[in-house]
Design a protein around this motif. Structure first.
Motif, PDB file in Angstrom:
ATOM      1  N   THR A 693       0.682  -0.891  -0.061  1.00  0.00           N
ATOM      2  CA  THR A 693       0.352  -0.222  -0.384  1.00  0.00           C
ATOM      3  C   THR A 693       0.929   1.084  -0.037  1.00  0.00           C
ATOM      4  OG1 THR A 693      -1.495  -0.805   0.919  1.00  0.00           O
ATOM      5  CG2 THR A 693      -2.140   0.923   1.463  1.00  0.00           C
ATOM      6  N   CYS A 694       1.876   1.216   0.912  1.00  0.00           N
ATOM      7  CA  CYS A 694       2.521   2.484   0.791  1.00  0.00           C
ATOM      8  C   CYS A 694       3.615   2.585  -0.060  1.00  0.00           C
ATOM      9  CB  CYS A 694       3.311   2.263   1.858  1.00  0.00           C
ATOM     10  SG  CYS A 694       2.438   2.225   3.594  1.00  0.00           S
ATOM     11  N   LYS A 695       4.074   1.750  -1.346  1.00  0.00           N
ATOM     12  CA  LYS A 695       4.804   1.822  -1.955  1.00  0.00           C
ATOM     13  C   LYS A 695       3.784   2.544  -3.067  1.00  0.00           C
ATOM     14  CE  LYS A 695       7.860  -2.497  -1.423  1.00  0.00           C
ATOM     15  NZ  LYS A 695       8.633  -3.691  -2.039  1.00  0.00           N
ATOM     16  N   THR A 696       2.166   1.708  -3.586  1.00  0.00           N
ATOM     17  CA  THR A 696       1.629   2.688  -4.521  1.00  0.00           C
ATOM     18  C   THR A 696       1.208   3.870  -3.708  1.00  0.00           C
ATOM     19  OG1 THR A 696       0.942   0.231  -4.426  1.00  0.00           O
ATOM     20  CG2 THR A 696      -0.744   2.306  -5.533  1.00  0.00           C
ATOM     21  N   LEU A 697       1.405   4.427  -2.871  1.00  0.00           N
ATOM     22  CA  LEU A 697       0.622   5.769  -2.473  1.00  0.00           C
ATOM     23  C   LEU A 697       2.327   6.418  -2.807  1.00  0.00           C
ATOM     24  CD1 LEU A 697      -0.036   7.597  -0.587  1.00  0.00           C
ATOM     25  CD2 LEU A 697       0.582   7.321   1.347  1.00  0.00           C
ATOM     26  N   ALA A 700       1.959   7.038  -6.370  1.00  0.00           N
ATOM     27  CA  ALA A 700       0.370   7.760  -6.407  1.00  0.00           C
ATOM     28  C   ALA A 700       0.657   9.246  -6.331  1.00  0.00           C
ATOM     29  CB  ALA A 700      -0.061   7.553  -5.504  1.00  0.00           C
ATOM     30  N   TYR A 701       1.669   9.386  -5.137  1.00  0.00           N
ATOM     31  CA  TYR A 701       2.484  11.016  -5.311  1.00  0.00           C
ATOM     32  C   TYR A 701       3.320  11.436  -6.738  1.00  0.00           C
ATOM     33  CZ  TYR A 701       0.708  11.768  -0.586  1.00  0.00           C
ATOM     34  OH  TYR A 701      -0.018  11.910   0.168  1.00  0.00           O
ATOM     35  N   GLU A 702       3.819  10.660  -6.758  1.00  0.00           N
ATOM     36  CA  GLU A 702       4.905  10.644  -7.592  1.00  0.00           C
ATOM     37  C   GLU A 702       4.141  10.355  -9.742  1.00  0.00           C
ATOM     38  OE1 GLU A 702       8.498  11.542  -7.628  1.00  0.00           O
ATOM     39  OE2 GLU A 702       7.904  11.453  -5.012  1.00  0.00           O
ATOM     40  N   ARG A 703       3.046  10.206  -9.469  1.00  0.00           N
ATOM     41  CA  ARG A 703       2.447  10.380 -10.624  1.00  0.00           C
ATOM     42  C   ARG A 703       1.535  11.834 -10.780  1.00  0.00           C
ATOM     43  NH1 ARG A 703       1.471   4.205  -9.901  1.00  0.00           N
ATOM     44  NH2 ARG A 703      -1.367   5.581  -8.926  1.00  0.00           N
ATOM     45  N   LYS A 704       0.992  11.714  -9.727  1.00  0.00           N
ATOM     46  CA  LYS A 704       0.744  13.460  -9.640  1.00  0.00           C
ATOM     47  C   LYS A 704       1.583  14.564  -9.715  1.00  0.00           C
ATOM     48  CE  LYS A 704      -1.941  16.756  -6.686  1.00  0.00           C
ATOM     49  NZ  LYS A 704      -1.997  16.777  -4.986  1.00  0.00           N
ATOM     50  N   GLN A 711      -7.443  20.740 -13.223  1.00  0.00           N
ATOM     51  CA  GLN A 711      -8.385  20.718 -11.639  1.00  0.00           C
ATOM     52  C   GLN A 711      -8.686  19.322 -12.481  1.00  0.00           C
ATOM     53  OE1 GLN A 711     -11.158  23.337 -11.637  1.00  0.00           O
ATOM     54  NE2 GLN A 711     -12.337  22.343  -9.904  1.00  0.00           N
ATOM     55  N   ASP A 712      -9.297  19.092 -13.752  1.00  0.00           N
ATOM     56  CA  ASP A 712     -10.508  17.017 -13.357  1.00  0.00           C
ATOM     57  C   ASP A 712      -9.120  16.190 -13.159  1.00  0.00           C
ATOM     58  OD1 ASP A 712     -12.496  18.653 -13.992  1.00  0.00           O
ATOM     59  OD2 ASP A 712     -11.986  17.948 -16.169  1.00  0.00           O
ATOM     60  N   ALA A 713      -7.836  16.282 -13.715  1.00  0.00           N
ATOM     61  CA  ALA A 713      -6.875  15.414 -13.473  1.00  0.00           C
ATOM     62  C   ALA A 713      -6.393  15.368 -12.034  1.00  0.00           C
ATOM     63  CB  ALA A 713      -5.460  16.133 -14.285  1.00  0.00           C
ATOM     64  N   ASN A 714      -5.728  16.561 -11.186  1.00  0.00           N
ATOM     65  CA  ASN A 714      -5.635  16.615 -10.059  1.00  0.00           C
ATOM     66  C   ASN A 714      -6.488  15.928  -8.621  1.00  0.00           C
ATOM     67  OD1 ASN A 714      -2.703  17.875  -8.973  1.00  0.00           O
ATOM     68  ND2 ASN A 714      -3.597  19.433 -10.916  1.00  0.00           N
ATOM     69  N   THR A 715      -8.026  16.306  -8.870  1.00  0.00           N
ATOM     70  CA  THR A 715      -9.198  15.978  -7.948  1.00  0.00           C
ATOM     71  C   THR A 715      -9.148  14.599  -8.292  1.00  0.00           C
ATOM     72  OG1 THR A 715     -10.307  18.121  -8.268  1.00  0.00           O
ATOM     73  CG2 THR A 715     -11.506  15.985  -8.185  1.00  0.00           C
ATOM     74  N   ASN A 718      -5.311  13.422  -6.073  1.00  0.00           N
ATOM     75  CA  ASN A 718      -6.066  13.787  -5.057  1.00  0.00           C
ATOM     76  C   ASN A 718      -7.197  12.256  -4.483  1.00  0.00           C
ATOM     77  OD1 ASN A 718      -4.300  15.976  -4.785  1.00  0.00           O
ATOM     78  ND2 ASN A 718      -5.361  16.983  -5.380  1.00  0.00           N
ATOM     79  N   GLN A 719      -7.755  11.827  -5.573  1.00  0.00           N
ATOM     80  CA  GLN A 719      -8.964  11.492  -4.368  1.00  0.00           C
ATOM     81  C   GLN A 719      -8.316   9.315  -4.892  1.00  0.00           C
ATOM     82  OE1 GLN A 719     -12.329  11.546  -7.654  1.00  0.00           O
ATOM     83  NE2 GLN A 719     -13.397  13.062  -6.370  1.00  0.00           N
ATOM     84  N   GLU A 720      -7.446   9.518  -5.617  1.00  0.00           N
ATOM     85  CA  GLU A 720      -6.727   8.591  -5.657  1.00  0.00           C
ATOM     86  C   GLU A 720      -5.640   8.060  -3.908  1.00  0.00           C
ATOM     87  OE1 GLU A 720      -3.516   6.051  -8.265  1.00  0.00           O
ATOM     88  OE2 GLU A 720      -4.127   8.165  -9.031  1.00  0.00           O
ATOM     89  N   ILE A 721      -5.358   9.880  -3.990  1.00  0.00           N
ATOM     90  CA  ILE A 721      -4.432   9.429  -2.642  1.00  0.00           C
ATOM     91  C   ILE A 721      -5.463   9.386  -1.854  1.00  0.00           C
ATOM     92  CG2 ILE A 721      -2.134  10.940  -1.715  1.00  0.00           C
ATOM     93  CD1 ILE A 721      -1.166  11.819  -4.633  1.00  0.00           C
ATOM     94  N   ARG A 722      -5.849   9.806  -1.483  1.00  0.00           N
ATOM     95  CA  ARG A 722      -7.100  10.303   0.108  1.00  0.00           C
ATOM     96  C   ARG A 722      -7.311   8.727   0.137  1.00  0.00           C
ATOM     97  NH1 ARG A 722      -9.396  15.290  -1.454  1.00  0.00           N
ATOM     98  NH2 ARG A 722     -10.219  14.293  -2.632  1.00  0.00           N
ATOM     99  N   SER A 723      -7.784   7.397  -0.822  1.00  0.00           N
ATOM    100  CA  SER A 723      -8.275   6.367  -1.066  1.00  0.00           C
ATOM    101  C   SER A 723      -7.192   5.684  -0.114  1.00  0.00           C
ATOM    102  CB  SER A 723      -8.780   5.994  -2.721  1.00  0.00           C
ATOM    103  OG  SER A 723      -9.252   4.719  -2.039  1.00  0.00           O
TER     104      SER A 723
END
Length: 969
Positions: A693-697, A700-704, A711-715, A718-723
């Motif tokens: 999970t932490c590797k995925t997180l 996800a930060y790096e992909r963002k 705005q759409d891509a960032n939203t 952010n939803q993926e990261i919060r999940s």
């Protein structure tokens, strides 16, 4: 209002003048004329005179010496009456509790007593012997001593407060007796100590306590063994496996808060105690530094030492002394103290040689006959570095007590040992050491919280003044422990009895549960030994000696197919059925935890999601409850009324929800044993899932950062990261839930399964390029974990000091990891659960072997817990008898001083008073012991405590069916 008095101006009772002076220091004092006021205060000359000023219209404070004619002074030598041959009035500064008095005195000329002696007879301590101009009242000095010992107030602020009491407006006009006060307060504590230790009664105490150093001014612990003082007759016959009854338990610890600056000091300032209390004389200390090598370079691979060696030396800049090494007994009495010296030839904190000196001072305090000394146990947080060459050092530099060191045993405090390498736990943890009682040794830290209060003061003092200050604070600490010792022993004994019963019942239950294997296990050697194949690891029956662990699915699959049975409250059932039910119970506990976290955010108005989850959880619990009565029929009455609560708040009544005694009572030990196995494996599964999970997180930060634009891509990012973060938090909560359950079952390995927070999951990115400072950052604790727990494959890496990006911050070895992290919030914490490799799946045979190992380790640890608390109960009985005997010895000693060593009537009265005081302490201790002791351990004439313990243990052994009492050191 007290600012005026209607009686002012009325005729005085003497009929010669009007009333114009009052006294607020007296209670309900009526205003008098000047002459009558002086006569009424001939025994209270330092009360302030409140004189009514007709010109100003209010009371003016004045000293007694200005009320009458200019020749008046406070008379000395005739009990307050003026001497017929009195001297002329002499100006004096007298300091009392109510302020600084610029007053006058007259001395008696009838006899040969000089001014110094007359002041002393009037309870005034002069600041000099020849023609003193300043004096301090005895009651002021007594008040100062209690105030500084209790509240750690400095002399400067104390005198400043007295000057403000005198005049809170023009304080600068009040005489400043600070320098004289500093001189007097050096002598007063020494005189008090000489009196309290009977040194003013000639050589009496030296003859009555011949084994103590002559002229000793140190207060001894009444509960610790002392030859010819408090040990029972025949204690030498105590069997070796009961040596804890009379053992010496000592803790060694250092502190960096009591240092001293390297500055121009008064060369004539020496300690007035002269090495007679706690600290060595300056001559001995300097000679020791010059003749004994201070830097002990001994190779070690322990994590604790690798981290400690990186300590920041800059914090000790400009200090000649960096702190103190103290030796204390297990009852937290200071036994000895040695200064830590800073310099290039010395170790960063305190060298082994200085620790050796502190230990030697302790052994000198009460010398046993060679061959008749009790067992000695030393605890020190750096023991793995101290002991490798200790025998050679002592035979070379401390020959007198080298034989005792050769027979001593060594421990590391219970909490400190967790920061050491994995091999230190079985080698130095008290729990796995026979005949150590419950000597966890963390009490070494207790006294520092008090002594640190004087740290800022002694930092600036001259060397001798600093030593005397520490000595009087050590002595006061020991006295407070003395008068409260009986009360503390009662508390400890009652707690030990409760723990003993609980640990005994738990161990008996495990013996019954593993009846077919216990005889073989009991024959195994409990002593730890270094692994011949890997010198860095230690083989012990109390530890896992490999890293392999099955997955929860593999374990459950094997148990489901097993034909074995376990005993529950309703009889024998198949292991598979019980494991299936337990697995569902653990899943329900996880669901309860998750709903509680969600419900906190909407407690007043539950959302549709919360209500839906509660409905589903309630249904699962009700279904699970029906099967629960099959395995836990004995607790059926406790299940009534559970449905009235919210489903996430219902107690599931898993084995981990019961105490050890209740698990024994309700026959839940078999289920508890299986729950331990499942929790151990479940924790490993959570770690593996959390790593992914932490590797995925991180990804996800790096992909963002790299791809999210707009705005759409960032939203969406952010939803993926919060999940993912929510999943991470859920896994951390599940880990802590299962860890707490394992602790409740008495099977938690705190080194293997450490507490887990979000900080422990930090991991350096594998996607972005390296940046400056990456080599300074250590990955989080998650990446030092495997499915089997904390990874110990490379202790050097695990112990590498943490450093900040672009700025090096060396950790303080005196601070916990949490404290160091709070001081460096921008630095990711060191890790303990990130692993570089994956474990292979285990075969059915390997899983079965792992189960057997798990059961065996649980049994041995339960045995160790039980034995330590049993030893604790026995040791506390011995300590109580020693306390009573010591108070009786002190009583008799003072009674002897009253009759044999009595220069004056005052000496007799003081000795009798102390004899009665120690008799009162003895009676109090005896009464407390009578109500707390076990009847079976009461000794009769001709018996020793060891005799009673042997009978008690023989009776207790019938519950186990095999002989466990083979002491293995």
């Amino acid at each position: 209002m007290k600012q005026a008095d209607v009686r002012i101006g009325t005729p005085c009772a003497c009929g010669n003048a009007i009333r114009e002076v009052r006294c607020l220091d007296c209670t309900q004092f009526s205003p008098l004329c000047r002459s009558c006021w002086v006569d009424a205060h001939k025994h209270h000359p330092f009360h302030w005179a409140e004189v009514w000023s007709h010109e100003r219209g209010y009371f003016v404070r004045q000293d007694i010496s200005v009320l009458l004619d200019s020749d008046y002074g406070i008379p000395l030598g005739h009990n307050g009456e003026r001497c017929p041959k009195a001297s002329k009035a002499i100006l004096m500064t007298v300091v009392d509790l109510n302020g600084v008095h610029a007053t006058k005195i007259t001395t008696c000329q009838c006899g040969d007593n000089g001014r110094w002696r007359q002041l002393f007879d009037a309870d005034l301590f002069p600041a000099t012997v020849a023609e003193p101009q300043t004096a301090f009242t005895f009651r002021l000095l007594r008040d100062w001593q209690i105030m500084t010992l209790q509240s750690k107030i400095t002399a400067y602020h104390y005198i400043r407060a007295l000057r403000r009491l005198t005049d809170n407006v023009f304080t600068g006009n009040v005489p400043d007796p600070y320098k004289q006060f500093m001189f007097v307060t050096r002598i007063w504590p020494l005189l008090e100590a000489e009196k309290r230790f009977g040194r003013l009664h000639g050589d009496g105490m030296n003859e009555l306590f011949p084994r103590r150093p002559k002229g000793n001014l140190m207060l001894y612990c009444p509960a610790c063994p002392e030859p010819d003082v408090n040990m029972e007759s025949g204690w030498e016959r105590t069997p070796s496996h009961l040596c804890h009854l009379h053992s010496l338990k000592r803790t060694v610890d250092g502190n960096f808060k009591t240092g001293n600056y390297d500055k121009k000091n008064d060369t004539n300032d020496v300690s007035l105690f002269g090495g007679r209390a706690y600290m060595p004389s300056e001559q001995r200390y300097q000679h020791y530094l010059e003749t004994v090598p201070q830097l002990q370079k001994e190779k070690t691979t322990c994590n604790h030492l690798n981290v400690a060696n990186g300590v920041n030396r800059a914090k000790f800049k400009n200090q000649r002394i960096t702190g103190n090494i103290n030796v204390q007994c297990e009852h937290i009495f200071v036994r000895s103290s040695v200064d830590m010296t800073y310099g290039e030839r010395y170790h960063f904190s305190f060298s082994h040689a200085l620790v050796d000196l502190a230990m030697e001072l302790d052994l000198e305090a009460a010398i046993f006959d060679k061959g008749h000394e009790p067992d000695c146990i030393w605890s020190y947080d750096n023991m793995c570095g101290l002991t490798p060459n200790i025998s050679q050092r002592w035979h070379k530099y401390h020959k007198r007590f080298a034989y005792q060191i050769d027979k001593s045993r060594w421990l590391i405090p219970a909490c400190h040992v967790k920061g050491h390498g994995p091999g230190c736990v079985p080698l130095y943890c008290y729990v796995y050491k026979p005949c150590t009682s419950h000597f966890h040794a963390e009490t070494a830290e207790y006294g520092w919280a008090v002594f640190n209060g004087v740290g800022p003061s002694v930092l600036q003092m001259n060397p001798g003044h600093r030593i005397d200050t520490l000595v009087i604070h050590y002595g006061d600490w020991n006295w407070r422990k003395t008068v409260g010792l009986a009360r503390q022993l009662v508390k400890d004994l009652n707690h030990a009895k409760k723990q003993y019963i609980e640990k005994r019942d738990h161990f008996i239950g495990l013996c019954e549960l593993n009846e077919s294997r216990v005889v073989a296990w009991s024959a195994m050697d409990r002593s730890p030994r270094v692994d011949p194949r890997n010198k860095r690891s230690v083989i012990s029956v109390y530890e896992h000696n490999h890293e392999k662990a099955p997955t929860l699915k593999a374990l459950v699959d094997r148990l489901m197919s097993s034909k074995d049975t376990i005993t529950v409250s309703s009889g024998d059932v198949k292991v598979g059925a019980a494991v299936s039910w337990l697995q569902e119970g653990l899943a329900l506990a996880q669901l309860q935890s998750r709903i509680r976290r969600i419900a906190k955010t909407c407690k007043a108005n539950p959302t549709t999601e919360v209500r839906s989850r509660r409905t589903k959880l309630s249904t699962r619990i009700d279904k699970w409850r029906k099967e629960q009565t099959r395995f836990m029929r004995s607790i059926a009455p406790q299940l009534v009324g559970q449905s009235a609560e919210e489903p996430e708040d219902r107690c599931l009544f898993l084995p981990s929800d019961f105490s050890a005694s209740d698990r024994q009572k309700f026959r839940l030990l078999g289920l508890g044993n299986k729950q331990v196995q499942m929790l151990e494996v479940a924790l490993g599964d959570i770690i593996n899932t959390l790593q992914t999970t932490c590797k995925t997180l991180t990804a996800a930060y790096e992909r963002k950062i790299k791809h999210a634009r707009g705005q759409d891509a960032n939203t969406r990012s952010n939803q993926e990261i919060r999940s993912i973060e929510a999943k991470r938090e859920t896994l951390i909560a599940d880990y802590m839930l299962f860890r707490d359950a394992l602790h409740a079952l008495g099977a938690l390995d705190e080194v293997k399964w450490r507490p887990l927070t979000a900080k422990d999951t930090f991991r350096k990115s594998t996607e972005k390029r390296r940046t400056p400072g990456d080599s300074q950052v250590t990955e989080g604790n998650l990446w030092n974990m495997t499915r089997a727990g904390f990874s110990t494959s490379d202790p050097k890496i695990a112990a590498r000091p943490r450093k900040a990006v672009l700025k090096v911050n060396t950790p303080d070895p005196n601070k916990t990891r949490t404290e160091q992290q709070s001081e460096n919030p921008g630095v990711p914490p060191e890790g303990w659960i990130w692993s570089s490799g994956r474990l292979k799946n285990m075969s059915a045979t390997e899983i079965e072997a792992w189960e057997e190992t798990n059961d065996r380790i649980q049994w041995f640890r339960a045995e160790a817990d039980f034995e330590r608390w049993q030893e604790c109960v026995e040791s506390l009985h011995a300590e109580f008898t020693r306390v009573i005997a010591r108070f009786a010895k002190d009583r008799d000693s003072w009674a002897t001083l009253a009759t044999k060593y009595t220069p004056t009537a005052g000496h007799v009265a003081y000795a009798k008073e102390h004899a009665d005081m120690f008799e009162s302490l003895r009676v109090d201790a005896e009464m407390k012991f009578r109500h707390a002791q076990l009847d079976f351990l009461k000794t009769s004439a001709g018996e020793t405590l060891a005799d009673r313990v042997l009978l008690w243990r023989a009776n207790q052994e019938t519950a186990f069916g095999f002989d466990r009492y083979v002491c293995q050191f």
